[in-house]
Design a protein around this motif. Structure first.
Motif: not given
Length: 433
Positions: A186-199, A324-329, A422-427
């Motif tokens: 839960x300390x890591x996934x907040x950034x994904x929540x921000x991306x979903x809120x933008x959507x 790491x960035x290419x691997x994540x994508x 989700x893809x953008x904010x995970x990257x």
């Protein structure tokens, strides 16, 4: 060329093809597991033994779904959902944005506060259809609001279905060699929540802001219920609070749901003689999803037993060129492909953990980077998959009068507004963490 003959690659591609061809996901998982085992040289009896033993990894999750399905059925039988729908009509005062806000909050509560998942949608949404028509509210915006509430809380908050998701993620990462806890998740996934809120904001205020006309088609007889809360309604709310409190205290969602049901039946808010029928209804509501969880864990167990993981990782890493960035994508695209096919982010976790955790370890991902990418990869496709309860639920409510297309009005809008962020904010997480 050798990498494409790997049993893991063959099984995952076969699984996706079968699901996209509308083969039932349970059969697709079983067939793909058998093919993976045979490619690796395992005999049929060995494959089935590994498959069945692996199913036990998700037993707590499956039990949670069954009990929560029963709790949702009990909530509907008390009439609480109908009362809430009528009060919403009085509250919004012809303000479509207020209606969207309330529906978003209700969907969020269905994942964490009163964990009934999609069960509230077919009950609450139909009585609001005529109000939406009067406001000329684009139902695609409503679908996006509901899906935001169904997806974001389980990704971001460790309560209710969020506790199931985050525990599954932590347990499967740990099981495959990357030690993390629910607190790390839960300390890591907040950034994904921000991306979903933008959507969500983009969908409501940009994509689907314009009025849209619908016909006023009678589709069901209006139920006559008082707006007054009764004793059974208050007891149901108390049971929901107890469910949340117990699961937060004990970290056990099945125990929390059991306590909630005990309160409802023990106080006779619902006649105890209806217990059998409600449990059957709960199994019908959530039993299929629960069994998908079990079978997906068995599938993951067979993939690990093939011994093809190390060869796959060694063949996959050069394609990432140490980035790491290419691997994540690449991992996010794989996650999207799988979840779109099987329609469940929860069931995708054991499958992805087998593939991704070795890559995280090889490329030196830190825990926050790994968790963010893994959580996003598992959740990708849940919004937008034709087979997902996340899209089937909103369609069940919004199409009550036959004017809301499952693919065009639920799947495509939610796919675009939530999977892309989700893809953008995970990257972005790989860059900033």
């Amino acid at each position: 060329m050798e990498i494409f003959l790997n049993p893991i690659i063959i099984a995952v591609i076969l699984l996706c093809v079968l699901c996209l061809k509308r083969v039932n996901v349970l059969l697709a998982l079983l067939v793909s597991a058998i093919v993976a085992g045979k490619v690796a040289g395992m005999h049929a009896g060995q494959i089935m033994n590994v498959f069945i033993s692996g199913m036990g990894q998700n037993s707590e999750t499956a039990l949670s779904y069954i009990l929560l399905g029963t709790f949702a059925a009990a909530m509907a039988h008390t009439g609480l959902a109908d009362v809430l729908a009528k009060r919403i009509i009085l509250l919004i005062k012809n303000n479509k944005f207020m209606l969207l806000l309330i529906l978003t909050l209700l969907a969020c509560a269905s994942q964490n506060l009163i964990p009934v998942h999609i069960a509230f949608i077919p009950v609450i949404i139909p009585p609001l259809i005529h109000v939406m028509n009067k406001l000329k509210l684009d139902r695609r915006a409503v679908a996006c609001a509901l899906v935001f509430g169904l997806v974001t809380p389980y990704i971001v908050f460790p309560a209710g279905f969020g506790l199931i998701f985050q525990r599954l993620l932590a347990d499967n990462m740990t099981l495959n060699g990357f030690n993390v806890s629910v607190n790390d998740v839960w300390k890591s996934v907040w950034i994904l929540g921000v991306g979903l809120l933008f959507g969500l904001l983009f969908a409501i205020f940009v994509s689907y802001r314009k009025p849209r006309e619908y016909e006023n088609i009678p589709f069901r007889e209006e139920r006559r219920r008082s707006l007054r809360f009764t004793g059974s309604h208050y007891i149901t709310l108390l049971a929901a609070v107890a469910t949340l409190g117990v699961q937060l205290w004990t970290k056990s969602l099945p125990l929390g749901a059991l306590i909630g049901l005990t309160i409802i039946f023990g106080t006779k808010a619902i006649d105890p003689e209806k217990m059998d029928s409600l449990i059957n209804e709960g199994i019908g509501l959530m039993g299929y999803v629960a069994f998908v969880m079990l079978v997906a864990a068995g599938f993951a167990g067979v993939l690990k037993a093939t011994g093809g993981i190390e060869a796959l990782v060694n063949g996959f890493i050069p394609l990432m060129m140490g980035s790491k960035l290419l691997a994540a994508f690449l991992m996010l695209i794989i996650g999207l492909f799988i979840t779109i096919g099987i329609g469940t982010s929860f069931g995708t976790i054991p499958i992805l953990a087998v593939l991704f955790v070795p890559v995280f370890l090889k490329l030196g991902f830190n825990p926050m980077e790994a968790i963010s990418v893994f959580a996003a990869a598992a959740a990708l496709g849940d919004a937008g998959s034709p087979a997902s309860s996340t899209t089937l639920g909103p369609t069940a409510g919004l199409n009550a009068d036959g004017q809301h297309s499952h693919i065009k009005d639920s799947c495509i809008p939610t796919f675009l507004h939530y999977n892309v962020p989700l893809i953008i904010f995970a990257m972005l997480a790989v860059i900033v963490f």
